[in-house]
Each structure stands twice: as C-alpha cells, then as structure tokens.
Design a protein around this motif. Sequence first.
Motif, PDB file in Angstrom:
ATOM      1  N   LYS A   1     -16.484  23.327  23.260  1.00 46.09           N
ATOM      2  CA  LYS A   1     -17.767  23.656  23.880  1.00 46.09           C
ATOM      3  C   LYS A   1     -18.919  23.488  22.886  1.00 46.09           C
ATOM      4  CE  LYS A   1     -16.192  26.933  27.385  1.00 46.09           C
ATOM      5  NZ  LYS A   1     -16.180  28.360  27.795  1.00 46.09           N
ATOM      6  N   ILE A   2     -18.707  23.904  21.650  1.00 46.11           N
ATOM      7  CA  ILE A   2     -19.740  23.769  20.617  1.00 46.11           C
ATOM      8  C   ILE A   2     -20.048  22.298  20.365  1.00 46.11           C
ATOM      9  CG2 ILE A   2     -20.225  24.115  18.156  1.00 46.11           C
ATOM     10  CD1 ILE A   2     -18.640  26.801  18.463  1.00 46.11           C
ATOM     11  N   ILE A   3     -19.001  21.490  20.234  1.00 42.35           N
ATOM     12  CA  ILE A   3     -19.196  20.052  20.015  1.00 42.35           C
ATOM     13  C   ILE A   3     -19.935  19.436  21.206  1.00 42.35           C
ATOM     14  CG2 ILE A   3     -18.007  17.828  19.800  1.00 42.35           C
ATOM     15  CD1 ILE A   3     -15.778  19.416  18.287  1.00 42.35           C
ATOM     16  N   CYS A   4     -19.546  19.796  22.412  1.00 39.09           N
ATOM     17  CA  CYS A   4     -20.192  19.259  23.609  1.00 39.09           C
ATOM     18  C   CYS A   4     -21.675  19.616  23.639  1.00 39.09           C
ATOM     19  CB  CYS A   4     -19.517  19.787  24.872  1.00 39.09           C
ATOM     20  SG  CYS A   4     -17.829  19.205  25.085  1.00 39.09           S
ATOM     21  N   LYS A   5     -21.986  20.847  23.288  1.00 37.08           N
ATOM     22  CA  LYS A   5     -23.387  21.278  23.264  1.00 37.08           C
ATOM     23  C   LYS A   5     -24.173  20.471  22.245  1.00 37.08           C
ATOM     24  CE  LYS A   5     -26.371  25.275  23.042  1.00 37.08           C
ATOM     25  NZ  LYS A   5     -26.476  26.721  22.992  1.00 37.08           N
ATOM     26  N   GLU A   6     -23.606  20.283  21.059  1.00 36.31           N
ATOM     27  CA  GLU A   6     -24.278  19.512  20.014  1.00 36.31           C
ATOM     28  C   GLU A   6     -24.446  18.050  20.402  1.00 36.31           C
ATOM     29  OE1 GLU A   6     -22.541  20.092  16.161  1.00 36.31           O
ATOM     30  OE2 GLU A   6     -22.833  22.259  16.248  1.00 36.31           O
ATOM     31  N   GLU A   7     -23.504  17.506  21.182  1.00 35.62           N
ATOM     32  CA  GLU A   7     -23.560  16.118  21.635  1.00 35.62           C
ATOM     33  C   GLU A   7     -24.345  15.978  22.950  1.00 35.62           C
ATOM     34  OE1 GLU A   7     -22.089  13.299  20.194  1.00 35.62           O
ATOM     35  OE2 GLU A   7     -21.607  14.521  18.438  1.00 35.62           O
ATOM     36  N   ASN A   8     -24.813  17.112  23.482  1.00 34.46           N
ATOM     37  CA  ASN A   8     -25.572  17.149  24.734  1.00 34.46           C
ATOM     38  C   ASN A   8     -24.792  16.522  25.892  1.00 34.46           C
ATOM     39  OD1 ASN A   8     -27.826  17.930  26.224  1.00 34.46           O
ATOM     40  ND2 ASN A   8     -28.827  15.952  25.978  1.00 34.46           N
ATOM     41  N   ARG A   9     -23.500  16.870  25.968  1.00 29.69           N
ATOM     42  CA  ARG A   9     -22.641  16.399  27.058  1.00 29.69           C
ATOM     43  C   ARG A   9     -21.905  17.586  27.668  1.00 29.69           C
ATOM     44  NH1 ARG A   9     -21.311  12.348  23.151  1.00 29.69           N
ATOM     45  NH2 ARG A   9     -22.137  10.321  23.790  1.00 29.69           N
ATOM     46  N   SER A  10     -21.575  17.456  28.937  1.00 28.90           N
ATOM     47  CA  SER A  10     -20.702  18.445  29.571  1.00 28.90           C
ATOM     48  C   SER A  10     -19.301  18.265  28.975  1.00 28.90           C
ATOM     49  CB  SER A  10     -20.654  18.230  31.082  1.00 28.90           C
ATOM     50  OG  SER A  10     -20.007  17.006  31.390  1.00 28.90           O
ATOM     51  N   MET A  11     -18.452  19.254  29.166  1.00 27.06           N
ATOM     52  CA  MET A  11     -17.082  19.137  28.680  1.00 27.06           C
ATOM     53  C   MET A  11     -16.387  17.948  29.337  1.00 27.06           C
ATOM     54  SD  MET A  11     -16.009  23.167  28.420  1.00 27.06           S
ATOM     55  CE  MET A  11     -14.310  22.823  28.142  1.00 27.06           C
ATOM     56  N   SER A  12     -16.646  17.755  30.613  1.00 30.42           N
ATOM     57  CA  SER A  12     -16.033  16.649  31.337  1.00 30.42           C
ATOM     58  C   SER A  12     -16.497  15.301  30.791  1.00 30.42           C
ATOM     59  CB  SER A  12     -16.387  16.763  32.829  1.00 30.42           C
ATOM     60  OG  SER A  12     -15.807  15.718  33.545  1.00 30.42           O
ATOM     61  N   LYS A  13     -17.795  15.143  30.584  1.00 28.45           N
ATOM     62  CA  LYS A  13     -18.327  13.871  30.067  1.00 28.45           C
ATOM     63  C   LYS A  13     -17.861  13.626  28.631  1.00 28.45           C
ATOM     64  CE  LYS A  13     -20.564  11.966  33.381  1.00 28.45           C
ATOM     65  NZ  LYS A  13     -20.091  10.699  33.918  1.00 28.45           N
ATOM     66  N   GLN A  14     -17.772  14.674  27.828  1.00 23.74           N
ATOM     67  CA  GLN A  14     -17.301  14.521  26.447  1.00 23.74           C
ATOM     68  C   GLN A  14     -15.828  14.104  26.440  1.00 23.74           C
ATOM     69  OE1 GLN A  14     -19.167  14.517  23.837  1.00 23.74           O
ATOM     70  NE2 GLN A  14     -17.716  14.566  22.169  1.00 23.74           N
ATOM     71  N   ALA A  15     -15.026  14.729  27.288  1.00 26.33           N
ATOM     72  CA  ALA A  15     -13.602  14.373  27.371  1.00 26.33           C
ATOM     73  C   ALA A  15     -13.448  12.929  27.839  1.00 26.33           C
ATOM     74  CB  ALA A  15     -12.873  15.325  28.314  1.00 26.33           C
ATOM     75  N   GLU A  16     -14.249  12.518  28.820  1.00 25.05           N
ATOM     76  CA  GLU A  16     -14.187  11.139  29.296  1.00 25.05           C
ATOM     77  C   GLU A  16     -14.550  10.168  28.175  1.00 25.05           C
ATOM     78  OE1 GLU A  16     -15.502   8.599  33.172  1.00 25.05           O
ATOM     79  OE2 GLU A  16     -17.035   9.924  32.332  1.00 25.05           O
ATOM     80  N   LYS A  17     -15.586  10.499  27.395  1.00 20.53           N
ATOM     81  CA  LYS A  17     -15.984   9.647  26.273  1.00 20.53           C
ATOM     82  C   LYS A  17     -14.855   9.521  25.257  1.00 20.53           C
ATOM     83  CE  LYS A  17     -19.275   9.148  22.466  1.00 20.53           C
ATOM     84  NZ  LYS A  17     -18.243   8.745  21.536  1.00 20.53           N
ATOM     85  N   LEU A  18     -14.199  10.634  24.933  1.00 23.24           N
ATOM     86  CA  LEU A  18     -13.086  10.607  23.984  1.00 23.24           C
ATOM     87  C   LEU A  18     -11.946   9.736  24.496  1.00 23.24           C
ATOM     88  CD1 LEU A  18     -13.072  14.370  22.977  1.00 23.24           C
ATOM     89  CD2 LEU A  18     -13.766  12.450  21.539  1.00 23.24           C
ATOM     90  N   ILE A  19     -11.638   9.850  25.779  1.00 18.72           N
ATOM     91  CA  ILE A  19     -10.566   9.042  26.373  1.00 18.72           C
ATOM     92  C   ILE A  19     -10.937   7.560  26.333  1.00 18.72           C
ATOM     93  CG2 ILE A  19      -9.359   8.503  28.530  1.00 18.72           C
ATOM     94  CD1 ILE A  19      -9.550  11.577  29.135  1.00 18.72           C
ATOM     95  N   LEU A  20     -12.174   7.239  26.710  1.00 20.92           N
ATOM     96  CA  LEU A  20     -12.620   5.841  26.698  1.00 20.92           C
ATOM     97  C   LEU A  20     -12.614   5.270  25.281  1.00 20.92           C
ATOM     98  CD1 LEU A  20     -15.513   5.996  29.320  1.00 20.92           C
ATOM     99  CD2 LEU A  20     -13.258   4.939  29.609  1.00 20.92           C
ATOM    100  N   ASP A  21     -13.030   6.080  24.302  1.00 13.94           N
ATOM    101  CA  ASP A  21     -12.992   5.640  22.902  1.00 13.94           C
ATOM    102  C   ASP A  21     -11.550   5.371  22.461  1.00 13.94           C
ATOM    103  OD1 ASP A  21     -15.741   5.866  22.771  1.00 13.94           O
ATOM    104  OD2 ASP A  21     -15.734   7.714  21.575  1.00 13.94           O
ATOM    105  N   LEU A  22     -10.621   6.229  22.871  1.00 18.11           N
ATOM    106  CA  LEU A  22      -9.214   6.059  22.533  1.00 18.11           C
ATOM    107  C   LEU A  22      -8.662   4.776  23.153  1.00 18.11           C
ATOM    108  CD1 LEU A  22      -6.521   7.117  21.355  1.00 18.11           C
ATOM    109  CD2 LEU A  22      -6.226   8.363  23.496  1.00 18.11           C
ATOM    110  N   ILE A  23      -8.988   4.537  24.413  1.00 13.16           N
ATOM    111  CA  ILE A  23      -8.537   3.316  25.087  1.00 13.16           C
ATOM    112  C   ILE A  23      -9.097   2.084  24.386  1.00 13.16           C
ATOM    113  CG2 ILE A  23      -8.725   1.965  27.223  1.00 13.16           C
ATOM    114  CD1 ILE A  23      -8.642   4.701  28.720  1.00 13.16           C
ATOM    115  N   LYS A  24     -10.380   2.115  24.063  1.00 13.46           N
ATOM    116  CA  LYS A  24     -11.014   0.979  23.385  1.00 13.46           C
ATOM    117  C   LYS A  24     -10.333   0.685  22.056  1.00 13.46           C
ATOM    118  CE  LYS A  24     -15.541  -0.556  21.751  1.00 13.46           C
ATOM    119  NZ  LYS A  24     -16.963  -0.192  21.626  1.00 13.46           N
ATOM    120  N   GLU A  25     -10.056   1.719  21.267  1.00 18.75           N
ATOM    121  CA  GLU A  25      -9.398   1.545  19.974  1.00 18.75           C
ATOM    122  C   GLU A  25      -7.962   1.037  20.150  1.00 18.75           C
ATOM    123  OE1 GLU A  25      -9.096   1.267  15.950  1.00 18.75           O
ATOM    124  OE2 GLU A  25     -10.913   1.712  17.098  1.00 18.75           O
TER     125      GLU A  25
END
Length: 69
Positions: free
Chosen positions: A21-45
């Motif tokens: 939650k702290i990371i999401c707040k600092e990144e200005n993303r909801s938990m859902s959007k942050q998790a989606e970004k992490l998944i997409l980054d993992l897929i890309k890598e």
Amino acid sequence: MPSNKPIILIRTSEETIDKFKIICKEENRSMSKQAEKLILDLIKEYEKENGTINVKNINVIDNKGTINM
C-alpha cells in the motif's frame, strides 16, 4: 463503472499488504493498477529473455490456474 476484466486473488501477510500500500501510494497507483504493472513488467522481461509467449497454445484447465501446454 465496474470492470469486466478477470480477477486475480492472492493470499499474503498483512505486513506485505501494508508495505505494498505504501509503495502504491508513492507511485500514485491503486493496488490493482500497481499489481497489473508488476505483472506486465514481469511478462515483458520474461519474453525478452525467452521469446514471445503464444497464449493460443496454452490451455488453462481450471480456475486454479493449472496450465496444460
């Protein structure tokens, strides 16, 4: 407006959620959007190192994510 996107459910500790939650707040993303970004980054890598994943060749057997390739 509710989304029609599929849902991923995870189980983790309260401490992990609080830190996330702290990371999401600092990144200005909801938990859902942050998790989606992490998944997409993992897929890309993964695809960068292993090639494109062809999802048409993957058959998900059940709602628990069991994969038959």
